[in-house]
Design an enzyme around this catalytic site. Structure first.
Site, PDB file in Angstrom:
ATOM      1  N   HIS A 218      43.711  58.020  28.775  1.00  0.00           N
ATOM      2  CA  HIS A 218      43.704  58.031  27.478  1.00  0.00           C
ATOM      3  C   HIS A 218      44.384  59.115  27.195  1.00  0.00           C
ATOM      4  O   HIS A 218      43.804  60.515  27.382  1.00  0.00           O
ATOM      5  CB  HIS A 218      42.296  58.086  26.774  1.00  0.00           C
ATOM      6  CG  HIS A 218      42.148  58.356  25.488  1.00  0.00           C
ATOM      7  ND1 HIS A 218      41.754  59.547  24.889  1.00  0.00           N
ATOM      8  CD2 HIS A 218      42.595  57.909  24.259  1.00  0.00           C
ATOM      9  CE1 HIS A 218      41.689  59.716  23.617  1.00  0.00           C
ATOM     10  NE2 HIS A 218      42.389  58.605  23.130  1.00  0.00           N
TER      11      HIS A 218
ATOM     12  N   ARG B   7      36.480  58.158   9.644  1.00  0.00           N
ATOM     13  CA  ARG B   7      35.675  58.544  10.624  1.00  0.00           C
ATOM     14  C   ARG B   7      35.077  59.829  10.552  1.00  0.00           C
ATOM     15  O   ARG B   7      33.986  59.993  11.304  1.00  0.00           O
ATOM     16  CB  ARG B   7      36.760  58.358  12.031  1.00  0.00           C
ATOM     17  CG  ARG B   7      37.001  56.973  12.334  1.00  0.00           C
ATOM     18  CD  ARG B   7      37.429  56.949  13.664  1.00  0.00           C
ATOM     19  NE  ARG B   7      38.845  57.298  13.854  1.00  0.00           N
ATOM     20  CZ  ARG B   7      39.547  57.163  15.073  1.00  0.00           C
ATOM     21  NH1 ARG B   7      38.884  56.509  16.163  1.00  0.00           N
ATOM     22  NH2 ARG B   7      40.845  57.520  15.393  1.00  0.00           N
TER      23      ARG B   7
ATOM     24  N   HIS C  40      41.174  64.673  16.739  1.00  0.00           N
ATOM     25  CA  HIS C  40      40.538  63.793  15.255  1.00  0.00           C
ATOM     26  C   HIS C  40      40.418  64.746  13.988  1.00  0.00           C
ATOM     27  O   HIS C  40      40.003  64.140  13.050  1.00  0.00           O
ATOM     28  CB  HIS C  40      39.096  63.483  15.498  1.00  0.00           C
ATOM     29  CG  HIS C  40      38.942  62.468  16.769  1.00  0.00           C
ATOM     30  ND1 HIS C  40      38.569  62.411  17.966  1.00  0.00           N
ATOM     31  CD2 HIS C  40      39.748  61.030  16.919  1.00  0.00           C
ATOM     32  CE1 HIS C  40      38.783  61.381  18.715  1.00  0.00           C
ATOM     33  NE2 HIS C  40      39.233  60.373  17.836  1.00  0.00           N
TER      34      HIS C  40
END
EC number: 4.2.1.90
Length: 428
Positions: free
Chosen positions: A352, A82, A56
């Site tokens: 994931h 985010r 991220h």
């Protein structure tokens, strides 16, 4: 017991380090090797971004941080990015374990300085002095010893997962086998992948079987938000054709009513599944969503569930696919147990992302017919390893596939990039 060690460490608020006990110079039967813990806090200084243990933590203009719907989107100050609410603050954790013969195993997850503290001050006592094959014993001791502060997963489970994966990597290297063979061997010759990113049309050109897009709107946007995301799906369906899978990743940003409306709005465009619409513990909500979803559209979740018990409850809701992250759910040891729960109910388990840490598991699971590849290039136009530059020799799909022969290296088959700046904020 390994001799006392020296730590080399690095910390900038978000990256990991390395602890390495000295080899005492003795040689032993590999099956009797003992492990010494090695914690890696790896970081790149502020002048040179070396992120990607935490995928991220990307630079500007990256699709993964471009107005994606989240539980924080209802607050306008945190709607656009985010990173604005801190999705990238944890940083990378690298744990290394070393056997008495000097062989090392390692793994990567997201837990940052706090994860380093947990390993150094607490979990190390369950690792040092154990046989390298005592993975389940160590795993059970870590789980039980952290119950009083681990809750239902989160940071503690990320840390335990990283230790567990490092132990599997070491075990494979000690016995000279890839991890997938330690699990009983492959049940198929190759893994086929769908791609997660903003451009399913480009994923199709690269040979992937499908593309999963993030949603950009949520309940606070009302029916207008539903229409906008449905238009996005319709547009991508036109670009990709009828036979290419399209999916939506909702990242815990919706409620049951909104998710149900969105699913039906996208049904005309043959949406294969709608993913993680609700926060992790809303089991009744998932049950209701599955009951009311369009016929033929799958409901999936699990990325942010952090314990075996939570996956058992999630399975009972009747969803179609469970999606644990092997770096967050308790490691490979727990992932194998989750797959068994899913199989007993006729459900799929499709982890994931997580690159090699998932590859070696899913190629042994009979209820994982495909897997996820996370597109980490800013515009999804090129193939990039998920954990680049931390991992060396990390494979990427070729024409949407990875053959099992690519995984035929001891352990997880990757090496730690020592050119990354390694430091350690804590010792034990």
């Amino acid at each position: 017991m390994p001799a006392p060690g020296i730590f080399h460490v690095c910390w900038d608020g978000k990256v990991p380090l390395t602890y390495r006990p000295h080899n005492n110079g003795e040689h032993h039967d590999p099956t009797k090797n003992q492990t010494g813990s090695r914690l890696v806090y790896w970081r790149c200084d502020s002048r040179k971004r070396c992120w990607r243990g935490d995928y991220h933590d990307q630079g500007a203009n990256h699709w993964i941080d471009d107005h994606i719907a989240t539980p924080m989107s209802k607050y306008r100050d945190y709607e656009q990015s985010r990173q604005s609410f801190g999705i990238n603050v944890l940083g990378t954790l690298i744990v290394e374990v070393e056997a008495e013969n000097g062989q090392t195993g390692f793994a990567v997850s997201t837990a940052g300085e706090m994860g380093c503290f947990i390993v150094e001050k607490h979990l190390n006592r369950f690792i040092e002095g154990k046989c390298v094959s005592d993975i389940k014993l160590i795993h059970d001791q870590m789980l039980n010893a952290t119950l009083y502060y681990s809750g239902s997963g989160g940071l503690v489970m990320n840390t335990i997962s990283c230790v567990d994966l490092a132990l599997w990597d070491l075990f494979g290297k000690v016995v000279g086998l890839p991890v997938y063979k330690l699990l009983g061997g492959a049940v198929r010759d190759e893994i086929q992948f769908y791609a997660t990113g903003a451009r399913p049309d480009l994923a199709k050109e690269m040979g992937f079987i499908g593309g999963k897009m993030p949603t950009h709107w949520g309940p606070h946007d009302g029916d207008a938000g539903i229409r906008k995301d449905a238009v996005m799906v319709a547009d991508m369906r036109e670009k990709c054709g009828e036979d290419f899978w399209l999916m939506l990743d909702c990242w815990m940003s919706q409620d049951v009513n909104y998710a149900t409306k969105l699913a039906h709005a996208c049904a005309p465009y043959n949406l294969k599944w709608i993913e993680e619409c609700l926060p992790p513990q809303q089991y009744e909500g998932y049950r209701e969503l599955k009951r009311n979803a369009p016929v033929g559209m799958m409901v999936t979740s699990g990325e942010h569930h952090g314990t075996l018990q939570s996956f058992r409850t999630l399975s009972e809701t009747g969803i179609d696919i469970m999606q644990p992250d092997v770096g967050w759910c308790g490691g490979l040891t727990t992932l194998v147990e989750i797959a068994a729960i899913a199989k007993s109910r006729g459900q799929l388990v499709v982890p994931h992302g997580s690159s090699v840490y998932s590859h070696h598991a899913v190629i042994t699971f009979t209820n994982t017919p495909f897997s996820e590849f996370l597109m980490t290039s800013p515009d999804c136009s090129t193939m990039r390893p998920q954990f680049d530059p931390i991992l060396l020799n990390e494979p990427v799909p070729v024409n949407g596939r990875i053959h099992k022969s690519v995984l035929d290296k001891p352990g997880f088959g990757v090496e730690l990039n020592r050119d990354c700046n390694l430091k350690r904020p804590y010792s034990h």
